[in-house]
Each structure stands twice: as C-alpha cells, then as structure tokens.
Design a protein around this motif. Structure first.
Motif, PDB file in Angstrom:
ATOM      1  N   GLY A 180     -48.134  -2.724  48.566  1.00 26.44           N
ATOM      2  CA  GLY A 180     -49.466  -3.805  50.092  1.00 26.44           C
ATOM      3  C   GLY A 180     -48.222  -5.309  49.418  1.00 26.44           C
ATOM      4  N   HIS A 181     -47.313  -5.308  48.115  1.00 26.12           N
ATOM      5  CA  HIS A 181     -46.462  -6.151  47.988  1.00 26.12           C
ATOM      6  C   HIS A 181     -45.575  -6.150  49.522  1.00 26.12           C
ATOM      7  CE1 HIS A 181     -46.458  -5.187  43.299  1.00 26.12           C
ATOM      8  NE2 HIS A 181     -47.809  -6.942  43.810  1.00 26.12           N
ATOM      9  N   LEU A 182     -44.986  -5.288  50.554  1.00 24.63           N
ATOM     10  CA  LEU A 182     -44.123  -4.819  50.315  1.00 24.63           C
ATOM     11  C   LEU A 182     -44.835  -5.368  52.218  1.00 24.63           C
ATOM     12  CD1 LEU A 182     -41.176  -3.858  51.776  1.00 24.63           C
ATOM     13  CD2 LEU A 182     -41.718  -1.755  52.464  1.00 24.63           C
ATOM     14  N   ASP A 183     -46.314  -4.974  52.477  1.00 23.89           N
ATOM     15  CA  ASP A 183     -46.874  -5.896  53.781  1.00 23.89           C
ATOM     16  C   ASP A 183     -47.011  -7.338  53.747  1.00 23.89           C
ATOM     17  OD1 ASP A 183     -48.796  -5.382  55.951  1.00 23.89           O
ATOM     18  OD2 ASP A 183     -50.304  -6.425  54.833  1.00 23.89           O
ATOM     19  N   LEU A 184     -47.393  -8.229  52.548  1.00 26.39           N
ATOM     20  CA  LEU A 184     -47.091  -9.101  52.562  1.00 26.39           C
ATOM     21  C   LEU A 184     -45.809  -9.543  52.334  1.00 26.39           C
ATOM     22  CD1 LEU A 184     -49.815  -9.848  49.730  1.00 26.39           C
ATOM     23  CD2 LEU A 184     -49.894 -10.445  52.007  1.00 26.39           C
ATOM     24  N   MET A 185     -44.648  -8.987  52.070  1.00 22.34           N
ATOM     25  CA  MET A 185     -43.659  -9.631  52.213  1.00 22.34           C
ATOM     26  C   MET A 185     -42.760  -9.541  53.703  1.00 22.34           C
ATOM     27  SD  MET A 185     -41.331  -7.664  49.366  1.00 22.34           S
ATOM     28  CE  MET A 185     -42.010  -7.540  47.687  1.00 22.34           C
ATOM     29  N   GLU A 186     -43.531  -8.653  54.397  1.00 21.05           N
ATOM     30  CA  GLU A 186     -43.193  -8.522  55.748  1.00 21.05           C
ATOM     31  C   GLU A 186     -43.700  -9.333  56.593  1.00 21.05           C
ATOM     32  OE1 GLU A 186     -44.144  -4.107  56.472  1.00 21.05           O
ATOM     33  OE2 GLU A 186     -42.421  -2.845  55.654  1.00 21.05           O
ATOM     34  N   GLU A 195     -38.251 -25.969  43.826  1.00 23.93           N
ATOM     35  CA  GLU A 195     -37.877 -27.149  43.564  1.00 23.93           C
ATOM     36  C   GLU A 195     -36.679 -26.841  43.158  1.00 23.93           C
ATOM     37  OE1 GLU A 195     -39.236 -29.485  40.655  1.00 23.93           O
ATOM     38  OE2 GLU A 195     -40.887 -30.294  42.627  1.00 23.93           O
ATOM     39  N   LYS A 196     -35.880 -26.032  42.595  1.00 21.75           N
ATOM     40  CA  LYS A 196     -34.483 -25.784  42.583  1.00 21.75           C
ATOM     41  C   LYS A 196     -33.959 -24.896  44.286  1.00 21.75           C
ATOM     42  CE  LYS A 196     -34.519 -25.546  37.760  1.00 21.75           C
ATOM     43  NZ  LYS A 196     -34.471 -24.252  36.393  1.00 21.75           N
ATOM     44  N   ALA A 197     -34.708 -24.215  44.515  1.00 21.88           N
ATOM     45  CA  ALA A 197     -34.405 -23.872  45.788  1.00 21.88           C
ATOM     46  C   ALA A 197     -34.759 -24.042  46.841  1.00 21.88           C
ATOM     47  CB  ALA A 197     -35.191 -22.350  45.863  1.00 21.88           C
ATOM     48  N   GLY A 198     -35.280 -24.703  47.579  1.00 22.18           N
ATOM     49  CA  GLY A 198     -35.544 -26.039  47.988  1.00 22.18           C
ATOM     50  C   GLY A 198     -36.749 -25.459  49.324  1.00 22.18           C
ATOM     51  N   ALA A 199     -37.580 -24.513  48.435  1.00 24.57           N
ATOM     52  CA  ALA A 199     -39.145 -24.120  48.701  1.00 24.57           C
ATOM     53  C   ALA A 199     -39.848 -25.055  49.223  1.00 24.57           C
ATOM     54  CB  ALA A 199     -38.852 -22.776  48.285  1.00 24.57           C
ATOM     55  N   ARG A 200     -40.656 -25.212  50.291  1.00 26.61           N
ATOM     56  CA  ARG A 200     -41.605 -25.447  50.315  1.00 26.61           C
ATOM     57  C   ARG A 200     -43.191 -25.079  50.005  1.00 26.61           C
ATOM     58  NH1 ARG A 200     -43.316 -29.914  54.089  1.00 26.61           N
ATOM     59  NH2 ARG A 200     -42.946 -27.778  55.467  1.00 26.61           N
ATOM     60  N   VAL A 201     -43.157 -24.181  50.231  1.00 27.69           N
ATOM     61  CA  VAL A 201     -44.647 -22.807  50.083  1.00 27.69           C
ATOM     62  C   VAL A 201     -44.460 -22.053  49.515  1.00 27.69           C
ATOM     63  CG1 VAL A 201     -45.565 -21.204  52.015  1.00 27.69           C
ATOM     64  CG2 VAL A 201     -44.990 -23.564  53.578  1.00 27.69           C
ATOM     65  N   ILE A 202     -45.509 -21.626  48.560  1.00 20.97           N
ATOM     66  CA  ILE A 202     -45.571 -20.832  47.593  1.00 20.97           C
ATOM     67  C   ILE A 202     -46.312 -19.299  48.725  1.00 20.97           C
ATOM     68  CG2 ILE A 202     -46.720 -19.531  46.334  1.00 20.97           C
ATOM     69  CD1 ILE A 202     -46.019 -22.408  44.469  1.00 20.97           C
ATOM     70  N   VAL A 203     -45.673 -18.201  48.941  1.00 23.90           N
ATOM     71  CA  VAL A 203     -46.696 -17.627  49.574  1.00 23.90           C
ATOM     72  C   VAL A 203     -47.745 -16.531  48.338  1.00 23.90           C
ATOM     73  CG1 VAL A 203     -47.197 -15.109  50.570  1.00 23.90           C
ATOM     74  CG2 VAL A 203     -45.512 -16.926  51.014  1.00 23.90           C
ATOM     75  N   ARG A 204     -48.989 -16.355  48.381  1.00 24.94           N
ATOM     76  CA  ARG A 204     -50.273 -15.073  47.539  1.00 24.94           C
ATOM     77  C   ARG A 204     -50.871 -14.431  48.099  1.00 24.94           C
ATOM     78  NH1 ARG A 204     -47.687 -14.736  43.581  1.00 24.94           N
ATOM     79  NH2 ARG A 204     -49.404 -14.205  42.471  1.00 24.94           N
ATOM     80  N   GLY A 205     -50.889 -13.920  48.321  1.00 29.75           N
ATOM     81  CA  GLY A 205     -51.694 -12.552  48.478  1.00 29.75           C
ATOM     82  C   GLY A 205     -52.906 -12.212  47.943  1.00 29.75           C
ATOM     83  N   LEU A 246     -52.162 -14.747  51.887  1.00 21.70           N
ATOM     84  CA  LEU A 246     -52.312 -14.464  52.838  1.00 21.70           C
ATOM     85  C   LEU A 246     -53.270 -13.347  52.301  1.00 21.70           C
ATOM     86  CD1 LEU A 246     -48.851 -13.737  54.142  1.00 21.70           C
ATOM     87  CD2 LEU A 246     -50.805 -15.029  55.493  1.00 21.70           C
ATOM     88  N   PRO A 247     -54.685 -12.912  53.044  1.00 19.00           N
ATOM     89  CA  PRO A 247     -54.891 -11.118  52.619  1.00 19.00           C
ATOM     90  C   PRO A 247     -54.650 -10.440  52.487  1.00 19.00           C
ATOM     91  CG  PRO A 247     -55.314 -12.538  54.812  1.00 19.00           C
ATOM     92  CD  PRO A 247     -54.738 -13.404  54.265  1.00 19.00           C
ATOM     93  N   THR A 248     -54.519  -9.446  52.051  1.00 22.36           N
ATOM     94  CA  THR A 248     -53.995  -7.893  52.689  1.00 22.36           C
ATOM     95  C   THR A 248     -54.355  -7.739  53.163  1.00 22.36           C
ATOM     96  OG1 THR A 248     -55.448  -7.303  50.506  1.00 22.36           O
ATOM     97  CG2 THR A 248     -53.914  -7.614  49.687  1.00 22.36           C
ATOM     98  N   ARG A 249     -54.265  -6.212  53.718  1.00 23.62           N
ATOM     99  CA  ARG A 249     -54.786  -5.173  55.026  1.00 23.62           C
ATOM    100  C   ARG A 249     -55.715  -4.925  53.899  1.00 23.62           C
ATOM    101  NH1 ARG A 249     -52.530  -8.246  58.884  1.00 23.62           N
ATOM    102  NH2 ARG A 249     -51.211  -8.122  59.960  1.00 23.62           N
TER     103      ARG A 249
END
Length: 162
Positions: A18-24, A80-90, A119-122
């Motif tokens: 499930g984690h891997l699916d969200l990562m992909e 902020e340190k990584a320069g990211a503007r989006v957090i992805v959550r499943g 992102l909803p899980t499959r």
C-alpha cells in the motif's frame, strides 16, 4: 512549469505494498518525491531506523524521481528545509480522514504555503497496514500479498524464519 516537490512521510515499519502504491502514484503526479522516514522517540519499532531506510531504498530503487530521506521534529519544518510545498498522505478509510485532516489543518496553520494532498488507497490495499503485516509475520503467516519481496524476506529473518 515544474511541479512542486512532494514529501510522503511515515514510519514505514515496515513498508507495505500500500505504501509502495502511494509512492508510485505520487511519483507520477510530482517531478520529485521525497519519502521521509520520521524518527519518533516514543515509538518502539520492529525495524531499526537504518533498516527501514535500507528497505525503502531497496523497494523504491526503480522509481527515478523518488528519494529516501529521514527527519526529526515536525514534518512542515522538514518540508521547508527540503523545499517541498506538498505533503502526500494516504487514506484507507473514513477514520484515517478525520485524523489526517486534523494534522493537515495544523500543518496549514503553521505553514500555509505547504499543501496536503490526500490519495485514497487502491481498494485491494484498503485494509493493509504496517501493523497488520507485522502481526501476520510474527505468527509465521505469508505477507507476500501485503509487502514487497525484500520486506517479506526481512520480516522472515526478523522473526527467525529466514
């Protein structure tokens, strides 16, 4: 215009399919995705921090725009340190949504320039959790339908069956 950097954070103890699916899926939506493994001093994980980092590096090696990193403290500060503007959550179920929405609101209050994307899980992974995978593996059950092969092998070894 390039897409923003996204961060998908968790303890990943262990990484599941499930984690891997969200990562992909996140890697298809964003030009760069950072998988951030959080250090939580109050938790007692099955896999050490270094083992989780190594497992994630192994199972994600085929995703070129994805990197694995670690962080301590608050996620929005890491973003902020990584320069990211989006957090992805499943999201697996409605109960996940209530908790995740509360965290998203807190992050937005502290860092309004960082958005959370859910992102909803499959459906085939909707019931899979790291704790379920650990429980099945601890009793000698087959977790190959729930965890990548490298994780299944690591679980067998961890529980003295490999």
């Amino acid at each position: 215009m390039p897409s923003p950097i996204a961060v998908y954070a968790g303890s990943f103890d262990p990484p599941t399919l499930g984690h891997l699916d969200l990562m992909e899926r996140a890697a298809k939506l964003f030009d760069r995705v950072i998988i951030a493994v959080g250090r939580h001093p109050t938790r007692n994980p099955l896999f050490t921090f270094d083992e989780r980092l190594a497992l994630l590096a192994e199972v994600t090696k085929g995703i070129p725009n994805l990197t694995v990193d670690s962080f301590e403290g608050l996620l929005y500060q890491y973003c902020e340190k990584a320069g990211a503007r989006v957090i992805v959550r499943g999201l697996r179920a409605a109960t996940d949504f209530e908790y995740e929405l509360q965290i998203a609101h807190a992050n937005a209050d502290m860092a309004p320039h960082i958005d959370t994307v859910f992102l909803p899980t499959r459906t085939n992974y909707g019931f899979v959790s790291a704790s379920l995978v650990r429980e099945i593996a601890s009793h000698g059950g087959d977790v190959s339908h729930y965890a990548p092969p490298a994780v299944s092998k690591a679980l067998e070894k961890k529980f003295g069956r490999g």
